[in-house]
Write a protein that holds these residues in place. Structure first.
Motif, PDB file in Angstrom:
ATOM      1  N   ILE A 142       0.861  -1.178   0.000  1.00 24.41           N
ATOM      2  CA  ILE A 142       0.000   0.000   0.000  1.00 24.41           C
ATOM      3  C   ILE A 142       0.900   1.232   0.000  1.00 24.41           C
ATOM      4  CG2 ILE A 142      -1.737   1.295   1.284  1.00 24.41           C
ATOM      5  CD1 ILE A 142      -2.602  -1.417   2.499  1.00 24.41           C
ATOM      6  N   PRO A 143       0.851   2.065  -1.048  1.00 22.75           N
ATOM      7  CA  PRO A 143       1.710   3.263  -1.091  1.00 22.75           C
ATOM      8  C   PRO A 143       1.117   4.372  -0.223  1.00 22.75           C
ATOM      9  CG  PRO A 143       0.396   3.135  -3.071  1.00 22.75           C
ATOM     10  CD  PRO A 143       0.037   1.914  -2.261  1.00 22.75           C
ATOM     11  N   ILE A 144       1.523   4.438   1.035  1.00 22.94           N
ATOM     12  CA  ILE A 144       0.963   5.472   1.912  1.00 22.94           C
ATOM     13  C   ILE A 144       1.519   6.852   1.575  1.00 22.94           C
ATOM     14  CG2 ILE A 144       0.487   3.840   3.762  1.00 22.94           C
ATOM     15  CD1 ILE A 144       2.911   4.905   5.232  1.00 22.94           C
ATOM     16  N   SER A 145       2.577   6.881   0.776  1.00 21.33           N
ATOM     17  CA  SER A 145       3.092   8.124   0.194  1.00 21.33           C
ATOM     18  C   SER A 145       3.995   7.708  -0.965  1.00 21.33           C
ATOM     19  CB  SER A 145       3.880   8.940   1.230  1.00 21.33           C
ATOM     20  OG  SER A 145       5.179   8.424   1.386  1.00 21.33           O
ATOM     21  N   ALA A 149       6.134   2.529   1.389  1.00 16.39           N
ATOM     22  CA  ALA A 149       5.193   1.448   1.086  1.00 16.39           C
ATOM     23  C   ALA A 149       4.901   0.670   2.360  1.00 16.39           C
ATOM     24  CB  ALA A 149       5.779   0.514   0.022  1.00 16.39           C
ATOM     25  N   LEU A 150       3.647   0.240   2.516  1.00 16.80           N
ATOM     26  CA  LEU A 150       3.210  -0.498   3.704  1.00 16.80           C
ATOM     27  C   LEU A 150       2.784  -1.912   3.315  1.00 16.80           C
ATOM     28  CD1 LEU A 150       2.220  -0.800   6.665  1.00 16.80           C
ATOM     29  CD2 LEU A 150       0.091   0.317   5.952  1.00 16.80           C
ATOM     30  N   ASP A 151       3.427  -2.909   3.933  1.00 16.45           N
ATOM     31  CA  ASP A 151       3.030  -4.319   3.809  1.00 16.45           C
ATOM     32  C   ASP A 151       2.394  -4.725   5.135  1.00 16.45           C
ATOM     33  OD1 ASP A 151       4.474  -5.709   1.207  1.00 16.45           O
ATOM     34  OD2 ASP A 151       5.575  -3.980   1.951  1.00 16.45           O
ATOM     35  N   ARG A 152       1.071  -4.722   5.185  1.00 17.70           N
ATOM     36  CA  ARG A 152       0.385  -4.895   6.468  1.00 17.70           C
ATOM     37  C   ARG A 152       0.569  -6.279   7.064  1.00 17.70           C
ATOM     38  NH1 ARG A 152      -4.659  -1.415   4.750  1.00 17.70           N
ATOM     39  NH2 ARG A 152      -4.265   0.492   5.949  1.00 17.70           N
ATOM     40  N   GLU A 153       0.718  -7.309   6.240  1.00 18.96           N
ATOM     41  CA  GLU A 153       0.815  -8.648   6.815  1.00 18.96           C
ATOM     42  C   GLU A 153       2.111  -8.856   7.582  1.00 18.96           C
ATOM     43  OE1 GLU A 153       2.290  -9.130   2.527  1.00 18.96           O
ATOM     44  OE2 GLU A 153       0.918  -7.896   3.682  1.00 18.96           O
ATOM     45  N   ARG A 154       3.107  -7.992   7.364  1.00 17.17           N
ATOM     46  CA  ARG A 154       4.364  -8.104   8.104  1.00 17.17           C
ATOM     47  C   ARG A 154       4.318  -7.368   9.440  1.00 17.17           C
ATOM     48  NH1 ARG A 154       8.308  -6.385   3.105  1.00 17.17           N
ATOM     49  NH2 ARG A 154       8.107  -8.279   1.845  1.00 17.17           N
ATOM     50  N   CYS A 155       3.360  -6.477   9.624  1.00 15.20           N
ATOM     51  CA  CYS A 155       3.303  -5.622  10.813  1.00 15.20           C
ATOM     52  C   CYS A 155       3.090  -6.456  12.074  1.00 15.20           C
ATOM     53  CB  CYS A 155       2.180  -4.611  10.653  1.00 15.20           C
ATOM     54  SG  CYS A 155       1.991  -3.505  12.065  1.00 15.20           S
ATOM     55  N   ILE A 156       3.847  -6.154  13.137  1.00 12.13           N
ATOM     56  CA  ILE A 156       3.696  -6.861  14.418  1.00 12.13           C
ATOM     57  C   ILE A 156       3.051  -5.960  15.475  1.00 12.13           C
ATOM     58  CG2 ILE A 156       5.653  -8.391  13.922  1.00 12.13           C
ATOM     59  CD1 ILE A 156       7.307  -6.657  15.880  1.00 12.13           C
ATOM     60  N   LEU A 157       2.523  -4.810  15.046  1.00 13.18           N
ATOM     61  CA  LEU A 157       1.829  -3.878  15.937  1.00 13.18           C
ATOM     62  C   LEU A 157       2.680  -3.479  17.147  1.00 13.18           C
ATOM     63  CD1 LEU A 157      -1.800  -5.313  15.861  1.00 13.18           C
ATOM     64  CD2 LEU A 157      -0.945  -3.250  14.714  1.00 13.18           C
ATOM     65  N   CYS A 158       3.899  -3.077  16.861  1.00 12.29           N
ATOM     66  CA  CYS A 158       4.756  -2.557  17.932  1.00 12.29           C
ATOM     67  C   CYS A 158       4.433  -1.096  18.233  1.00 12.29           C
ATOM     68  CB  CYS A 158       6.223  -2.701  17.550  1.00 12.29           C
ATOM     69  SG  CYS A 158       6.729  -1.658  16.163  1.00 12.29           S
ATOM     70  N   TYR A 159       3.774  -0.423  17.294  1.00 13.69           N
ATOM     71  CA  TYR A 159       3.335   0.971  17.420  1.00 13.69           C
ATOM     72  C   TYR A 159       4.479   1.985  17.442  1.00 13.69           C
ATOM     73  CZ  TYR A 159      -1.029  -1.358  18.547  1.00 13.69           C
ATOM     74  OH  TYR A 159      -2.134  -2.161  18.496  1.00 13.69           O
ATOM     75  N   ARG A 160       5.648   1.568  17.024  1.00 14.79           N
ATOM     76  CA  ARG A 160       6.735   2.549  16.940  1.00 14.79           C
ATOM     77  C   ARG A 160       6.387   3.671  15.964  1.00 14.79           C
ATOM     78  NH1 ARG A 160      12.822   0.095  16.708  1.00 14.79           N
ATOM     79  NH2 ARG A 160      12.864  -1.017  18.696  1.00 14.79           N
TER      80      ARG A 160
END
Length: 699
Positions: A142-145, A149-160
């Motif tokens: 997902i090109p957030i800008s 680029a954002l690959d959501r399935e890799r996110c571990i929700l660390c919230y950094r």
């Protein structure tokens, strides 16, 4: 006064640490690592989101505790996964849970080889998986800008990333949406992530969820080299690490200097390296013809330059950009002033005398009780990281004032973009530190070098030859006006477009990423720039030395030798190799004589409309124009109003107003700015064409 110390035990090892220190750092005193994902001390208080740092803590509850949320206290006994089966099982289970839906795509992930999750899984995680169901997938990337680029399935929700957006940059543009297992990272209202510090989330991400569109699939860790250097885009002088592969710059990372930048980097410094590969890059000398420029051989170009210099003699004026290194400015000054005699120079700016008496690291802004910001321009547009230090001070409880108080409090600091006001504040306002924000990256170093190159008073005769050093100077309206009066113009720069129509002869220049040398930042800190890649042309010092031979002058083509000569005059004889990767701030010097009167205040024009302030946007200039990914950051069609002026006119952020001045009228969108004094408006230079000092604003 020394800090109070406490005694505790970690994995059976007795250690003594300052009271209140976090357990993660306390463990490092004993050489013990407590693994973390979400923990990052620069982001503010820990949140204990990832649970990777679970340890046994006594006295305390029988369950494992998140070490990042605890502070060291007397008598504590901590057991990490090295000595505790409970902590080991907890960390193993945490990693297993994180990996339930995390894709096993390390061979193609840009974070592979530099990934904390990858490293900690090998060291603490299970050797196999019990999960046989399909992993969750999302649309990707997902090109957030244009830069991220954002690959959501890799996110571990660390919230950094969201904590940086909320608590450091304070732009509020990156958020967590939904709850529970449906939680995911997104931009606010799905708008592009348009913020001057957005690229920092790429480095903060401990997995490959947020990646650089420029670096994506460009290199692997074993194919790259990283060169420590200094950013050359603004006067802060942020410490950077330049990643190269096969002779090309692939990315730029921050390199934490805790006194200068704290490891943060603006998007111009991070992404604008695309200017190195511009189509109009100059590689050989160019001579002006009736059809534009034609290339010359180096011998012919140097012969022509020598002829122009001899013909002009002392009727030569040199215009410098402030982007040169100290060594380049010194070598050019020594050649021109030594060969031709004293002649006039247009220096990029004048740095006030006396500021060194109140010299302090930029980090002192964060610790100040009162910060007085006396700036016409937005701080983040001229010296971006200074804005982050000011925000950190406000979060620490400091008062942020936009005008000088009658009696400045002890421990106050002043930040200003006005040289006269900086000089006055240094002597009269009672501040403990004064920071002047220059317009150019190395204006001070260039001024030092030029004055040290030779002695003598300049001749004020009308110029027969104008020497223009750097693309910034070539594009300056004042310099271009001077070029029209000069008989001929000799340019030095990177891009032919910058010199089209004004220069008769142009020599190629280099970027700060392509040369060795030193610069002086706004603190007065001397720092080393290191060559990361080779330019498509010889270094300026090399051909300046060749040109000097035609005048019987001996100049070294090596930055270290040139620096040795100027250091003896300006920098106390420090050696080139002694300027380390994290340069030290020189000690304060004696105060200069005080100015006679306070400079004029920034008040509105009475009875003549609103006072117009114009500024050069951060995301502008030759480098940004040649980096397509950054064009969306350029401000366009916007006017900033103080809240009181907006309310008087009944306008709000996003409204369109008509701005008029001396017959010129333009339509601009409104943005309410909290740092503006009532009675003033602010417009970026591209949108201010034709407008004058006083403007009328109507809905």
């Amino acid at each position: 006064m020394s800090a109070e110390l406490v005694n505790l035990t970690i994995d059976g090892l007795p250690i003594q640490v300052p009271k209140g220190l976090g357990l993660v750092e306390a463990a490092l005193y004993g050489g013990i690592e407590i693994p973390v994902f979400c923990y990052e001390p620069r982001l503010g208080p820990p949140v204990g989101a990832c649970r990777m740092c679970l340890c046994e803590v006594a006295p305390g509850p029988p369950k494992p505790q998140a070490a990042c949320t605890l502070t060291a206290a007397d008598g504590m006994e901590i057991k990490t996964a090295l000595t505790s089966e409970i902590a080991r099982d907890a960390q193993n289970s945490t990693l297993e849970f994180i990996l339930v839906n995390h894709p096993l795509d390390c061979p193609v992930c840009d974070k592979g080889g530099e990934c904390p999750l990858q490293d900690l899984t090998f060291r603490y995680g299970p050797g196999n998986t019990r999960m046989e169901f399909p992993k969750r997938t999302f649309e990707k990337p997902i090109p957030i800008s244009p830069t991220i680029a954002l690959d959501r399935e890799r996110c571990i929700l660390c919230y950094r990333c969201t904590r940086f957006s909320e608590s450091v940059a304070e732009d509020g543009q990156l958020v967590a949406v939904n709850r529970g297992s449906l939680s995911m990272i997104a931009t606010f209202e799905d708008e592009p992530y348009r913020a001057p510090f957005s690229g920092n989330v790429i480095e903060l991400c401990p997995v490959g969820a947020l990646t650089s569109t420029q670096y994506r699939f460009e290199a692997r860790p074993w194919e790259i080299q990283n060169v420590p250097s200094i950013c050359g885009h603004c006067p802060v002088g942020c410490n950077i690490s330049v990643t190269t592969r096969e002779g090309n710059v692939k990315r730029i990372l921050s390199r934490n200097h805790p006194e200068v930048d704290q490891g943060w980097l603006c998007d111009k410094g991070r992404f604008a390296f695309g200017h190195l590969r511009a189509s109009d890059r100059i590689a050989d000398p160019l001579r002006r013809t009736s059809n534009g420029f034609e290339p010359l051989s180096w011998d012919d170009g140097l012969d022509e330059a020598a002829r122009m210099l001899r013909a002009a003699g002392v009727a030569t004026v040199t215009a410098l950009s402030g982007t040169e290194t100290v060594e380049q400015a010194f070598a050019l000054g020594k050649l021109l002033r030594g060969a031709l005699g004293a002649h006039a120079a247009v220096l990029p700016e004048e740095i006030p005398d006396g500021l060194d008496a109140l010299r302090a690291p930029l980090s002192a802004i964060r610790d100040a009780k009162t910060v007085v910001v006396l700036c016409d321009e937005p701080v983040e547009q001229r010296a971006p990281v200074v804005e982050l230090w000011i925000k950190a001070a406000r979060r620490n409880g400091a008062r942020i004032l936009r005008e000088l108080p009658d009696a400045p409090a002890e421990g106050s600091v002043v930040v200003t973009d006005d040289a006269d006001r900086a000089a006055w504040c240094a002597q009269r306002c009672g501040a403990s530190a004064v920071y002047y924000l220059p317009c150019t990256p190395n204006g001070r170093g260039v001024a030092d070098a030029w004055s040290a190159a030779a002695e003598g008073e300049p001749d004020d005769a009308e110029p027969r030859l104008l020497v223009v050093s750097g693309d910034v100077a070539a594009l300056d309206p004042g310099v271009r006006d001077l070029a029209k009066r000069a008989g001929s113009v000799l340019g030095i720069g990177m891009y032919s477009e910058s010199f089209a129509g004004i220069a008769d002869l142009v020599f190629p220049g280099t970027s700060f990423l392509e040369r060795d040398g030193t610069t002086v930042n706004l603190e007065g800190r001397l720092q080393r720039q290191r060559r990361a890649v080779f330019a498509p042309c010889p270094d300026e010092l090399a051909w300046i030395a060749k040109l000097a031979e035609r005048f019987g002058l001996e100049l070294s083509p090596h930055a270290s030798n040139v620096f040795a000569e100027i250091s003896a005059v300006c920098y106390g004889g420090i050696g080139f190799g002694e300027i380390g990767e994290q340069a030290q701030l020189p000690a304060r010097t004696a105060a200069a004589p005080p100015p006679s009167a306070e400079p004029a205040s920034n008040k509105s024009l009475q009875g003549e409309g609103l006072r117009l302030l114009t500024y050069r946007p951060l995301f502008s200039g030759p480098a940004v124009e040649r980096t397509p990914e950054l064009r969306f950051q350029q401000p366009s069609g916007e006017i900033e109003l103080a809240r009181a002026d907006a309310l008087t006119r009944g306008v709000f952020t996003g409204d369109t107003v008509r701005v008029s001045s001396n017959g010129t009228s333009v339509a601009l969108r409104v943005r309410i700015a909290h740092d503006l004094t009532p009675g003033t408006v602010r417009v970026a230079e591209p949108d201010a064409a034709g407008l004058h000092a006083a403007v009328e604003v109507r809905k």
